[in-house]
Motif scaffolding. Sequence first.
Motif, PDB file in Angstrom:
ATOM      1  N   ASN A   1       0.715  -1.035   0.025  1.00  0.00           N
ATOM      2  CA  ASN A   1       0.006   0.098  -0.004  1.00  0.00           C
ATOM      3  C   ASN A   1       0.867   1.245  -0.022  1.00  0.00           C
ATOM      4  OD1 ASN A   1      -2.224  -1.557   0.199  1.00  0.00           O
ATOM      5  ND2 ASN A   1      -1.944  -1.594   2.495  1.00  0.00           N
ATOM      6  N   ASP A   2       1.985   1.188  -0.511  1.00  0.00           N
ATOM      7  CA  ASP A   2       2.832   2.251  -0.600  1.00  0.00           C
ATOM      8  C   ASP A   2       2.580   3.432  -1.972  1.00  0.00           C
ATOM      9  OD1 ASP A   2       4.133   1.022  -2.690  1.00  0.00           O
ATOM     10  OD2 ASP A   2       6.364   1.013  -1.722  1.00  0.00           O
ATOM     11  N   GLY A   3       1.771   2.889  -2.792  1.00  0.00           N
ATOM     12  CA  GLY A   3       1.326   3.575  -4.019  1.00  0.00           C
ATOM     13  C   GLY A   3       2.274   3.211  -5.046  1.00  0.00           C
ATOM     14  N   LYS A   4       3.050   2.332  -4.932  1.00  0.00           N
ATOM     15  CA  LYS A   4       4.137   1.756  -5.897  1.00  0.00           C
ATOM     16  C   LYS A   4       3.804   0.281  -6.209  1.00  0.00           C
ATOM     17  CE  LYS A   4       8.022   4.976  -5.636  1.00  0.00           C
ATOM     18  NZ  LYS A   4       6.888   6.122  -5.294  1.00  0.00           N
ATOM     19  N   LEU A   5       3.607   0.001  -7.375  1.00  0.00           N
ATOM     20  CA  LEU A   5       3.360  -1.482  -8.001  1.00  0.00           C
ATOM     21  C   LEU A   5       4.467  -2.470  -7.319  1.00  0.00           C
ATOM     22  CD1 LEU A   5       1.306  -0.892 -11.061  1.00  0.00           C
ATOM     23  CD2 LEU A   5       0.577  -2.116  -8.830  1.00  0.00           C
ATOM     24  N   ASP A   6       4.242  -3.438  -6.808  1.00  0.00           N
ATOM     25  CA  ASP A   6       5.077  -4.332  -6.752  1.00  0.00           C
ATOM     26  C   ASP A   6       4.968  -5.609  -7.396  1.00  0.00           C
ATOM     27  OD1 ASP A   6       5.878  -2.824  -4.117  1.00  0.00           O
ATOM     28  OD2 ASP A   6       3.913  -3.894  -3.484  1.00  0.00           O
ATOM     29  N   LEU A   7       5.772  -6.501  -7.638  1.00  0.00           N
ATOM     30  CA  LEU A   7       5.806  -7.682  -8.404  1.00  0.00           C
ATOM     31  C   LEU A   7       5.489  -8.906  -7.617  1.00  0.00           C
ATOM     32  CD1 LEU A   7       7.888  -7.128 -11.598  1.00  0.00           C
ATOM     33  CD2 LEU A   7       5.480  -7.624 -11.597  1.00  0.00           C
ATOM     34  N   VAL A   8       4.657  -9.862  -7.786  1.00  0.00           N
ATOM     35  CA  VAL A   8       4.551 -11.230  -7.437  1.00  0.00           C
ATOM     36  C   VAL A   8       5.412 -12.064  -8.493  1.00  0.00           C
ATOM     37  CG1 VAL A   8       3.398 -12.829  -6.360  1.00  0.00           C
ATOM     38  CG2 VAL A   8       2.802 -10.665  -5.770  1.00  0.00           C
ATOM     39  N   VAL A   9       6.357 -12.547  -8.086  1.00  0.00           N
ATOM     40  CA  VAL A   9       7.249 -13.312  -9.245  1.00  0.00           C
ATOM     41  C   VAL A   9       6.993 -14.905  -8.759  1.00  0.00           C
ATOM     42  CG1 VAL A   9       9.199 -13.808 -10.381  1.00  0.00           C
ATOM     43  CG2 VAL A   9       8.433 -11.554  -9.703  1.00  0.00           C
ATOM     44  N   LEU A  10       6.483 -15.617  -9.849  1.00  0.00           N
ATOM     45  CA  LEU A  10       6.345 -17.093  -9.809  1.00  0.00           C
ATOM     46  C   LEU A  10       7.500 -17.585 -10.243  1.00  0.00           C
ATOM     47  CD1 LEU A  10       2.649 -17.262 -10.998  1.00  0.00           C
ATOM     48  CD2 LEU A  10       3.437 -16.497  -8.727  1.00  0.00           C
ATOM     49  N   ARG A  11       7.932 -18.710  -9.403  1.00  0.00           N
ATOM     50  CA  ARG A  11       9.355 -19.363  -9.824  1.00  0.00           C
ATOM     51  C   ARG A  11       9.178 -20.897  -9.814  1.00  0.00           C
ATOM     52  NH1 ARG A  11      13.622 -17.992  -6.979  1.00  0.00           N
ATOM     53  NH2 ARG A  11      15.308 -17.706  -8.757  1.00  0.00           N
ATOM     54  N   VAL A  12      10.085 -21.484 -10.393  1.00  0.00           N
ATOM     55  CA  VAL A  12      10.534 -22.991 -10.101  1.00  0.00           C
ATOM     56  C   VAL A  12      11.688 -22.631  -8.787  1.00  0.00           C
ATOM     57  CG1 VAL A  12      11.438 -25.012 -10.774  1.00  0.00           C
ATOM     58  CG2 VAL A  12      10.279 -23.609 -12.381  1.00  0.00           C
ATOM     59  N   GLY A  13      11.132 -22.714  -7.511  1.00  0.00           N
ATOM     60  CA  GLY A  13      12.102 -22.439  -6.387  1.00  0.00           C
ATOM     61  C   GLY A  13      11.517 -21.297  -5.585  1.00  0.00           C
ATOM     62  N   GLU A  14      11.908 -20.602  -5.104  1.00  0.00           N
ATOM     63  CA  GLU A  14      11.519 -19.409  -4.242  1.00  0.00           C
ATOM     64  C   GLU A  14      10.824 -18.555  -4.735  1.00  0.00           C
ATOM     65  OE1 GLU A  14      14.133 -17.381  -1.822  1.00  0.00           O
ATOM     66  OE2 GLU A  14      12.780 -16.839  -0.247  1.00  0.00           O
ATOM     67  N   ASN A  15       9.554 -18.304  -4.391  1.00  0.00           N
ATOM     68  CA  ASN A  15       8.817 -17.238  -5.307  1.00  0.00           C
ATOM     69  C   ASN A  15       9.115 -15.823  -4.583  1.00  0.00           C
ATOM     70  OD1 ASN A  15       7.049 -18.943  -6.575  1.00  0.00           O
ATOM     71  ND2 ASN A  15       5.959 -19.434  -5.068  1.00  0.00           N
ATOM     72  N   GLN A  16       9.105 -14.639  -5.197  1.00  0.00           N
ATOM     73  CA  GLN A  16       9.393 -13.675  -4.791  1.00  0.00           C
ATOM     74  C   GLN A  16       8.421 -12.264  -4.898  1.00  0.00           C
ATOM     75  OE1 GLN A  16      12.548 -12.694  -3.691  1.00  0.00           O
ATOM     76  NE2 GLN A  16      13.406 -14.988  -3.916  1.00  0.00           N
ATOM     77  N   ILE A  17       8.467 -11.563  -3.756  1.00  0.00           N
ATOM     78  CA  ILE A  17       7.732 -10.356  -3.838  1.00  0.00           C
ATOM     79  C   ILE A  17       8.771  -9.151  -3.919  1.00  0.00           C
ATOM     80  CG2 ILE A  17       6.132  -8.964  -2.804  1.00  0.00           C
ATOM     81  CD1 ILE A  17       5.145 -11.233  -1.115  1.00  0.00           C
ATOM     82  N   LEU A  18       8.787  -8.834  -4.969  1.00  0.00           N
ATOM     83  CA  LEU A  18       9.798  -7.636  -5.536  1.00  0.00           C
ATOM     84  C   LEU A  18       9.103  -6.443  -5.299  1.00  0.00           C
ATOM     85  CD1 LEU A  18      11.144  -9.279  -8.743  1.00  0.00           C
ATOM     86  CD2 LEU A  18      11.900  -9.417  -6.388  1.00  0.00           C
ATOM     87  N   ARG A  19       9.654  -5.659  -4.216  1.00  0.00           N
ATOM     88  CA  ARG A  19       8.879  -4.361  -3.868  1.00  0.00           C
ATOM     89  C   ARG A  19       9.145  -3.291  -4.618  1.00  0.00           C
ATOM     90  NH1 ARG A  19      10.658  -0.414  -0.169  1.00  0.00           N
ATOM     91  NH2 ARG A  19       8.738   0.788   0.788  1.00  0.00           N
ATOM     92  N   GLY A  20       8.317  -2.578  -5.506  1.00  0.00           N
ATOM     93  CA  GLY A  20       8.671  -1.443  -6.346  1.00  0.00           C
ATOM     94  C   GLY A  20       9.054  -0.183  -5.623  1.00  0.00           C
ATOM     95  N   ILE A  21      10.102   0.107  -6.041  1.00  0.00           N
ATOM     96  CA  ILE A  21      10.627   1.619  -5.252  1.00  0.00           C
ATOM     97  C   ILE A  21      10.746   2.603  -6.365  1.00  0.00           C
ATOM     98  CG2 ILE A  21      12.103   0.226  -3.572  1.00  0.00           C
ATOM     99  CD1 ILE A  21      14.525   0.537  -5.312  1.00  0.00           C
ATOM    100  N   GLY A  22      10.155   2.679  -7.356  1.00  0.00           N
ATOM    101  CA  GLY A  22      10.097   3.732  -8.463  1.00  0.00           C
ATOM    102  C   GLY A  22      11.042   3.651  -9.469  1.00  0.00           C
ATOM    103  N   GLY A  23      10.597   4.207 -10.557  1.00  0.00           N
ATOM    104  CA  GLY A  23      11.723   4.300 -11.674  1.00  0.00           C
ATOM    105  C   GLY A  23      11.962   2.996 -12.256  1.00  0.00           C
ATOM    106  N   CYS A  24      11.103   2.039 -12.135  1.00  0.00           N
ATOM    107  CA  CYS A  24      11.217   0.822 -12.696  1.00  0.00           C
ATOM    108  C   CYS A  24      12.377  -0.207 -11.715  1.00  0.00           C
ATOM    109  CB  CYS A  24      11.338   0.596 -14.225  1.00  0.00           C
ATOM    110  SG  CYS A  24      10.107   1.030 -15.184  1.00  0.00           S
ATOM    111  N   ARG A  25      12.549   0.246 -10.792  1.00  0.00           N
ATOM    112  CA  ARG A  25      13.523  -0.519 -10.002  1.00  0.00           C
ATOM    113  C   ARG A  25      12.645  -1.132  -8.724  1.00  0.00           C
ATOM    114  NH1 ARG A  25      18.576   0.431 -11.450  1.00  0.00           N
ATOM    115  NH2 ARG A  25      19.646  -0.207  -9.663  1.00  0.00           N
ATOM    116  N   PHE A  26      13.344  -2.360  -8.426  1.00  0.00           N
ATOM    117  CA  PHE A  26      12.715  -3.142  -7.442  1.00  0.00           C
ATOM    118  C   PHE A  26      13.634  -3.710  -6.255  1.00  0.00           C
ATOM    119  CE2 PHE A  26      10.047  -3.403 -11.246  1.00  0.00           C
ATOM    120  CZ  PHE A  26       8.567  -3.468 -10.579  1.00  0.00           C
ATOM    121  N   GLU A  27      13.210  -4.145  -5.252  1.00  0.00           N
ATOM    122  CA  GLU A  27      14.113  -4.651  -4.222  1.00  0.00           C
ATOM    123  C   GLU A  27      13.310  -5.730  -3.788  1.00  0.00           C
ATOM    124  OE1 GLU A  27      14.483  -1.552  -1.334  1.00  0.00           O
ATOM    125  OE2 GLU A  27      12.520  -2.199  -0.128  1.00  0.00           O
TER     126      GLU A  27
END
Lengths: 479, 572
Positions: B138-164
């Motif tokens: 709910n920080d107003g920036k879209l995050d990505l829920v990434v599905l994987r073969v292995g550990e799924n990742q929630i990538l937090r959007g930090i703006g400018g198309c960058r994620f953490e």
Amino acid sequence: MEKARRSAVKGPLAATALVLGALAPAFADEVPLWSERVLQTPIDLASIAAMPMAERIARLKQRGEELFTGKFIRADGAGRPLATQAIIPTKRRRPAHQDFQRLAGLDANACASCHHEPVIGGAAPFTANAFVSEGFESADFDTTDPQFSNERGSPALHGAGLVELLAREMTEELRALRDGALEKARSSGTAQVAELASKGVSFGKITASPDGSLDISAIEGIDPDLVLRPFSQKGVFGSLRQFSVNALNSHHGIQAVERFGAAWTGTSDFDGDEIADEIGAADISALVAFQATLPAPSRKTDLPAVWREAATRGEALFADTGCTACHIPALPLASTVFRDPGPLETAGTLRADDVDAPLEIDLGALDFVRALPRDANGHVLVPLFGDLKRHRIADTREPALGNELLGQRFVDRDVFITTELWGVGSTAPYGHRADQTSLDEIIRAHAGEARESREAYTALPEDGRQAVIAFLRSLEIPK
Amino acid sequence: MTRADTARPACRPAGRVRLAALLTSALLCGAWTSTALASGTENAPAPVPRFVEEAEKAGIDHVYSGPWEYFVGGGAAILDCDDDRRPDLFLAGGTSPAALFRNTSPAGGSLSFERQETGLPGRLLDQVTGAYPLDVDNDGKLDLVVLRVGENQILRGIGGCRFEPANRRFAFDGGRGWTTSFAATFEKDAAYPTLAFGNYVDRSAPGSPWGTCDDNILHRARSDAGAGSSRAPDYSDGLRLTPGYCALSMLFTDWNRSGEQALRISNDRHYYRGGEEQLWALPEGRPPRPYRRADGWRHLKIWGMGIASTDLDGDGLPEFALTSMGDTKLQTLDRETDEMLPVYRDIAFDKGVTAHRPYTGEDMRPSTGWHAEFQDVNNDTLSDLFIAKGNVEAMPDFAAFDPDNLLIQQWSGQFVEHGEAAGIALDRRGRGGGLADFNMDGLLDLVVVNREAPTSLFRNLGGAKPSGDKARPLGNWLAVGLAQNGSNRNAVGAKLSIRVGARSLTREIQVGGGHASGQSGFVHVGLGVAERAVIRVRWPDGSWSHGYRVFANQFVLIDRGADDVRYWYPPR
């Protein structure tokens, strides 16, 4: 036989764009000379478009006038037993009891039924009022109760081509202002306020944000998409083409392919009258061309001296009282080339993008346009006595022109576009309901944004008011 | 003379017209030779948009590849990652790295993308099967829920198309499974979204892969995590949805208008034993439970691979398209009884959407369907259905040449296949994808992630001529963006009712479904010939907005509580 005949019309080929002129001989064989039908062989627009301008206009006007004055019959497609008057194709819940009915329609046999004073294309008195309903709910009303429809007089169409051209240019200018503000906001990173004005008419202001969004809360007298829609008493229709397609369905039950055809409704006979593809794009173009080329109103030239002198004084008083703030004497027009389809149409009315090249009609080739003065920029000064802007025209102290109960196309019930006064001397009675019997009455009915001017008028001495009337009565549609 | 004798065509052919010409001929009569409103036959007159593939030209050079684990998956996330409101693209790569492409398309122009550095460790972008955009915190920036073969990742959007990486921040255990589906919803009064992950085969189980479908996992944020952007969700409580039946698509849906979301899961019968399609109830504050026969749920076994839903018949209840091997299902709630039971009737055949084998070419073997999506591609107000198609790998009993479907809905309610006429019938094995207006011209474009083949990017040219590259509009349209403060900024679960004339069109903002592919951003609505519309929003908490009056062919922003919409204009 009937089935076979219909399938010939409604088969895949009916939905095919063709050069129609080549078919004229075949149709000529089928239609007797004494036929009552109005919609016979569509014109060959391709060959007409290739003609020299004068001949092109003449041919279009000829066909357009036939369509404008022709009384549509059932074989043309008159009637819409299964469709309402709505602009968006809308089915009736049940078939209409009567094909003709003066309120919900069909209410006219021809365009000229209500546009004929003092000449074809003109206005009409109260007798020919139309009852305007969106046609989505309560489409079958049979009462004049204003909760079901707005009662409207029929305005004159003379000069409509120039009006549409003015509106197109103003829209382009306003949108350029908007785009400029947006670009500047984006590049500067700060909000930009832009005054919206075109041809000396202010439409309020907008605020563009760096993120590309637009605050439109301070616009005035125009729709949020900044399309200036100059037609109808309300100023809610953008073009003669759009209005014609609307009116053909509403008043006559003649459904244009470009709105009611199979692409948008799934059937070539949306109104269920067993006539498919009732009117095609070429005939609509002819109808538009006829209206667009109707001569602009002018001034009486044979006035007795006493009237001439009063009119001169009245014109000055008309300005002094502030009437010209909205009834602007003339607006400058840069280009007289009328392109059909126009640049602002949306789906349901043929668009410029739908055709290889729009039909061009240079109104500048017409004598009445040649006779108009030009400004220092060479722009034609269109003497419409209007601003093509909507205003609130009633208030609690004088509610006469706020008589309607229904808004129309998002425009409030007491807001109307400034009536162009050119030709007003030929188009009594007055007001959007055609229920003001004299010019003095209609001026006194003004209120809302026009209150100050109205009070200035009523404060004039009797001879001053008479001079204003003399002036207005000198603005005529020539017979 | 009969009345029919008087029928007067507005136009007629100048001579014999061949079928090919008919398919590209214009509706309108007159001297113009337009194709903008081209129609097919009398039975399928709805306009067919023309798509051109221009991925390479647009800067999209990407392949989804890999061994057996990547026979499935191959998703795309469509999201605005740089706050310019243009839809950007995150594409799964399998054993190739997933890639982010920033949209630089000028409004109305050719499609254009630039590969974007994400700021993430490369290992997190490997083994990706799919992705869904969602503002998790709910920080107003879209995050990505990434599905994987292995550990799924929630990538937090930090703006400018960058994620953490944010798994630790959100106390999220991404597991070690083989994840192939995802859905999210905001349950009643929840500050953060509930996340559902669908897993495929448990490769570590004895006897794998047969009969060893993994469990699916539901993550509800702990209720004590609080709302607002200053706090982070805590997903440390993961609930196993047992049994799992090799889920390849899942979607939260208010299937019965109860106001409570349920989780619909489409499962691949290829590997399960005794499995079926599933619907899980999510009672408030209680563990999920599967609907069973006693609840009315009927056993259905398909090679379920993708779910799409929309309200086709306007009854307020969603229909579901389920892709499979062989025929596609189209389910509508069977209302034979007064009780609202989850009993569905298949109307795919009646509606013409079975799409059970290739519609062109010589290969008559059954099709294999993946991503499914209802959208109005010709802006005529009627929802159309896109299905990505492609052989799993080299399954001999299924079509090798298996072009994607574009089923155009007609006013009769029937769908007619126009994939070939539209220009999307490529010889590629489609998987995930999505329809979005990448160049902001009011026409939905199409991205398709293909297995072991370049990603396809189709630009919708609308009614353009076969020989031309100038887009021509079809029907009128709207693009609607919703926003609200606090939790659930992007109004997941909101419903839109768009009134045009006497009709109401509906849209729902969902996260999930399709095949490993999701999107966030403007909601597209075809308006046909309507020049204006009135939009009402049912916000996720169930409250309705007033009617917003809007003009056609505009991008409109609706901020919850605002008196008026804001119009938005794309960069040119």
